[in-house]
Design a protein around this motif. Structure first.
Motif, PDB file in Angstrom:
ATOM      1  N   GLU A   1       0.818  -1.230   0.013  1.00  0.00           N
ATOM      2  CA  GLU A   1      -0.138   0.071  -0.119  1.00  0.00           C
ATOM      3  C   GLU A   1       0.898   1.218  -0.086  1.00  0.00           C
ATOM      4  N   ILE A   2       0.643   2.085  -0.890  1.00  0.00           N
ATOM      5  CA  ILE A   2       1.358   3.358  -1.030  1.00  0.00           C
ATOM      6  C   ILE A   2       0.593   4.697  -0.762  1.00  0.00           C
ATOM      7  N   VAL A   3       0.871   5.319   0.251  1.00  0.00           N
ATOM      8  CA  VAL A   3       0.236   6.506   0.821  1.00  0.00           C
ATOM      9  C   VAL A   3       1.004   7.404   0.102  1.00  0.00           C
ATOM     10  N   ASN A   4       0.449   8.258  -0.957  1.00  0.00           N
ATOM     11  CA  ASN A   4       1.166   9.214  -1.479  1.00  0.00           C
ATOM     12  C   ASN A   4       0.876  10.603  -1.277  1.00  0.00           C
ATOM     13  N   ALA A   5       1.285  11.423  -0.237  1.00  0.00           N
ATOM     14  CA  ALA A   5       1.093  12.844  -0.008  1.00  0.00           C
ATOM     15  C   ALA A   5       2.143  13.805  -0.510  1.00  0.00           C
ATOM     16  N   LEU A   6       2.793  13.388  -1.693  1.00  0.00           N
ATOM     17  CA  LEU A   6       3.834  14.354  -2.187  1.00  0.00           C
ATOM     18  C   LEU A   6       3.292  15.381  -2.883  1.00  0.00           C
ATOM     19  N   PRO A   7       3.860  16.683  -3.138  1.00  0.00           N
ATOM     20  CA  PRO A   7       3.107  17.807  -3.638  1.00  0.00           C
ATOM     21  C   PRO A   7       3.397  17.670  -5.263  1.00  0.00           C
ATOM     22  N   GLN A   8       2.759  18.399  -6.035  1.00  0.00           N
ATOM     23  CA  GLN A   8       3.011  18.676  -7.496  1.00  0.00           C
ATOM     24  C   GLN A   8       4.252  18.940  -7.617  1.00  0.00           C
ATOM     25  N   GLY A   9       5.003  18.037  -8.769  1.00  0.00           N
ATOM     26  CA  GLY A   9       6.228  18.365  -9.111  1.00  0.00           C
ATOM     27  C   GLY A   9       7.230  17.147  -8.482  1.00  0.00           C
ATOM     28  N   LEU A  10       6.782  16.486  -7.545  1.00  0.00           N
ATOM     29  CA  LEU A  10       7.434  15.297  -7.076  1.00  0.00           C
ATOM     30  C   LEU A  10       6.663  14.166  -7.345  1.00  0.00           C
ATOM     31  N   ALA A  11       7.439  13.056  -8.000  1.00  0.00           N
ATOM     32  CA  ALA A  11       6.624  11.839  -8.664  1.00  0.00           C
ATOM     33  C   ALA A  11       7.456  10.844  -8.696  1.00  0.00           C
ATOM     34  N   PHE A  12       6.824   9.580  -8.797  1.00  0.00           N
ATOM     35  CA  PHE A  12       7.380   8.255  -8.581  1.00  0.00           C
ATOM     36  C   PHE A  12       6.738   7.247  -9.427  1.00  0.00           C
ATOM     37  N   SER A  13       7.399   6.129  -9.973  1.00  0.00           N
ATOM     38  CA  SER A  13       6.511   5.082 -10.756  1.00  0.00           C
ATOM     39  C   SER A  13       6.793   3.614  -9.935  1.00  0.00           C
ATOM     40  N   VAL A  14       5.848   3.058  -9.982  1.00  0.00           N
ATOM     41  CA  VAL A  14       5.951   1.750  -9.168  1.00  0.00           C
ATOM     42  C   VAL A  14       6.417   0.669 -10.070  1.00  0.00           C
ATOM     43  N   ASP A  15       7.168  -0.092  -9.696  1.00  0.00           N
ATOM     44  CA  ASP A  15       8.021  -1.306 -10.447  1.00  0.00           C
ATOM     45  C   ASP A  15       6.902  -2.189 -11.467  1.00  0.00           C
ATOM     46  N   ALA A  16       7.188  -2.377 -12.639  1.00  0.00           N
ATOM     47  CA  ALA A  16       6.231  -3.117 -13.519  1.00  0.00           C
ATOM     48  C   ALA A  16       5.764  -4.567 -12.649  1.00  0.00           C
ATOM     49  N   ASN A  17       6.575  -5.155 -11.733  1.00  0.00           N
ATOM     50  CA  ASN A  17       5.887  -6.439 -11.106  1.00  0.00           C
ATOM     51  C   ASN A  17       4.847  -6.282 -10.334  1.00  0.00           C
ATOM     52  N   TRP A  18       4.640  -4.752  -9.878  1.00  0.00           N
ATOM     53  CA  TRP A  18       3.379  -4.607  -8.987  1.00  0.00           C
ATOM     54  C   TRP A  18       2.323  -4.088  -9.839  1.00  0.00           C
ATOM     55  N   MET A  19       1.202  -4.825  -9.839  1.00  0.00           N
ATOM     56  CA  MET A  19      -0.042  -4.474 -10.594  1.00  0.00           C
ATOM     57  C   MET A  19      -1.099  -3.800  -9.495  1.00  0.00           C
ATOM     58  N   PRO A  20      -1.556  -2.716 -10.042  1.00  0.00           N
ATOM     59  CA  PRO A  20      -2.741  -2.250  -9.138  1.00  0.00           C
ATOM     60  C   PRO A  20      -3.818  -3.395  -8.941  1.00  0.00           C
ATOM     61  N   LEU A  21      -4.139  -3.376  -7.765  1.00  0.00           N
ATOM     62  CA  LEU A  21      -5.278  -4.327  -7.143  1.00  0.00           C
ATOM     63  C   LEU A  21      -6.553  -3.698  -7.196  1.00  0.00           C
ATOM     64  N   LYS A  22      -7.365  -4.100  -7.943  1.00  0.00           N
ATOM     65  CA  LYS A  22      -8.762  -3.433  -8.505  1.00  0.00           C
ATOM     66  C   LYS A  22      -9.817  -4.227  -8.147  1.00  0.00           C
ATOM     67  N   SER A  23     -11.029  -3.452  -7.640  1.00  0.00           N
ATOM     68  CA  SER A  23     -12.375  -4.193  -7.669  1.00  0.00           C
ATOM     69  C   SER A  23     -13.215  -3.396  -8.818  1.00  0.00           C
ATOM     70  N   GLY A  24     -13.533  -4.373  -9.825  1.00  0.00           N
ATOM     71  CA  GLY A  24     -13.942  -3.670 -10.757  1.00  0.00           C
ATOM     72  C   GLY A  24     -12.825  -2.747 -11.626  1.00  0.00           C
ATOM     73  N   GLU A  25     -13.457  -1.477 -11.672  1.00  0.00           N
ATOM     74  CA  GLU A  25     -12.436  -0.673 -12.443  1.00  0.00           C
ATOM     75  C   GLU A  25     -11.789   0.249 -11.705  1.00  0.00           C
ATOM     76  N   THR A  26     -12.096   0.084 -10.147  1.00  0.00           N
ATOM     77  CA  THR A  26     -11.556   1.046  -9.140  1.00  0.00           C
ATOM     78  C   THR A  26     -10.469   0.359  -8.632  1.00  0.00           C
ATOM     79  N   GLN A  27      -9.202   1.141  -8.387  1.00  0.00           N
ATOM     80  CA  GLN A  27      -8.100   0.705  -7.644  1.00  0.00           C
ATOM     81  C   GLN A  27      -8.463   0.433  -6.126  1.00  0.00           C
ATOM     82  N   VAL A  28      -8.127  -0.568  -5.645  1.00  0.00           N
ATOM     83  CA  VAL A  28      -8.384  -0.966  -3.913  1.00  0.00           C
ATOM     84  C   VAL A  28      -7.833   0.221  -3.033  1.00  0.00           C
ATOM     85  N   THR A  29      -8.185   0.664  -2.011  1.00  0.00           N
ATOM     86  CA  THR A  29      -7.619   1.516  -1.082  1.00  0.00           C
ATOM     87  C   THR A  29      -7.375   0.732   0.228  1.00  0.00           C
ATOM     88  N   GLY A  30      -6.332   0.855   0.716  1.00  0.00           N
ATOM     89  CA  GLY A  30      -5.793  -0.032   1.844  1.00  0.00           C
ATOM     90  C   GLY A  30      -6.228   0.806   3.172  1.00  0.00           C
TER      91      GLY A  30
END
Length: 210
Positions: free
Chosen positions: A105-134
């Protein structure tokens, strides 16, 4: 005389039949079949950890990662200077552990201008079309290996990185960081057998919250 002999023969026959009736019945027996039961598990205590390497600021304002493992880092942001960050999960499974799902679970409270990408081995966990919140309000990802999201490492230690390129990128036009900018990570592990999929497996963490 003939009559006497007949009586003796009859008496001998009765005695013979009585002796034959003392033999035991034929019988047989199998060996015992014993079943024992023990509670299984995925990991021993301490078999799941989430850490990153300590970021050390250089004299020019850039950062480098050292060898010390830590659970937090503090950065001074310089516009246009990317920040190294390598959060990773260490997991050591018990021998004969069942298949499992590994989540972050990634809690992202970074401001605009700071960004990251998740490694390709991690796939969004979805319920229908919505990504699950932890349970901490962050977005949840499930680890995949070779296209499969259920894992079994057979009592081996495995270290799994989370961020692509192990960095947070910083744009050149960052003017303000706002209040309490941060980036938090949480790792979860759940058995894969006995559930319908990773969504049901992860639900135990959300439903367990008060």
């Amino acid at each position: 005389m003939k009559k006497t002999i007949t009586i003796l023969l009859a008496l001998a026959l009765v005695i013979a039949l009585s002796v034959a009736g003392t033999f035991a019945l034929f019988s047989a027996q199998t060996q015992v079949v014993t079943n024992t039961f023990a509670m299984g598990g995925l990991i021993d205590e301490g078999g799941l950890t989430l850490k990153e390497h300590k970021a050390v600021q250089n004299s020019d304002g850039t950062y480098s990662l050292g060898t010390e493992e830590v659970v937090n880092n503090n950065y001074i942001v310089v516009p246009g200077v990317n920040l190294p960050k390598d959060p990773y999960i260490d997991v050591t499974f018990l021998e004969n552990a069942p298949l499992c799902y590994l989540f972050v679970e990634i809690v992202n409270a970074l401001p605009q201008g700071l960004a990251f990408s998740v490694d390709a081995n991690w796939m969004p966990l979805k319920s229908g079309e919505t990504q699950v919140t932890g349970p901490n309000g962050g977005l949840v990802y499930v680890y995949t290996a070779g296209g499969a999201d259920a894992l079994q490492f057979n009592n081996s230690r495995t270290s799994l990185g989370i961020l692509a390129d192990n960095q947070v990128t910083v744009s050149k036009d960052v003017a303000t960081l706002g209040t309490a900018p941060k980036l938090d990570f949480y790792a979860y592990l759940s058995q894969a057998v006995g559930v319908s999929g990773p969504q049901e497996a992860f639900s135990v963490f959300n439903t367990a919250q008060p």
